[in-house]
Motif scaffolding. Structure first.
Motif: not given
Length: 162
Positions: A25, A27-28, A73
């Protein structure tokens, strides 16, 4: 997305699962918020970045032996988006988009719910938040629908046909 007010009764699905799946992702923190607030799942410890891997954590789908999704991330992550295709399917369930795959290997993650009531309650919650999703499909022994998470990853909710 509309956040629930403190006066609203909090609804959480009772997911049933798999062992774990590793995904990236960009944006964790946003991913943790989506899976906890929208889907009622639990995020575990956030581990620091180490040896070329970004921060990471497991997001667990319910009271199961499953470890859930192991999100790493990675700000440069390229995730194929399908919101427009899902909106076309919602408007026209016979659309040829139903039979098309996204570029790349990951098509969707399917989670199991115990009942139609839970599936429809989740649909209502996602609809109120403005999340793109398909209609409910009858797939023989199950019913299901597909939506996207905050990253654009397709997620399926499936339950036994009653």
């Amino acid at each position: 997305m509309n956040e629930p007010t403190t006066n609203e009764k909090e609804w959480c699905p009772h997911w049933q699962g798999f062992h774990h799946l590793a995904l990236v992702t960009p944006d964790l923190d946003g991913t943790i918020r989506f899976y906890e607030k929208m889907l009622g799942m639990r995020a575990g410890t956030i581990y620091p970045a180490a040896k070329g891997r970004g921060r990471h954590c497991f997001v667990k789908p319910g009271e199961t032996e499953s470890w859930g999704i192991h999100f790493f991330e990675y700000p440069e992550a390229e995730i194929f988006q399908s919101d427009e295709a899902l909106r076309r399917l919602a408007a026209n369930p016979q659309s040829p988009d139903l039979f098309r795959f996204l570029p790349g290997a990951l098509q969707h993650i399917a989670f199991s719910l115990p009942s139609e009531e839970e599936g429809l309650a989740l649909r209502n919650k996602l609809h109120q938040a403005g999340i793109a999703m398909t209609g409910v499909y009858d797939q023989g022994r199950i019913r299901n629908f597909i939506f996207t998470d905050n990253n654009g990853i397709q997620v399926e909710a499936a339950w036994p046909k009653e």
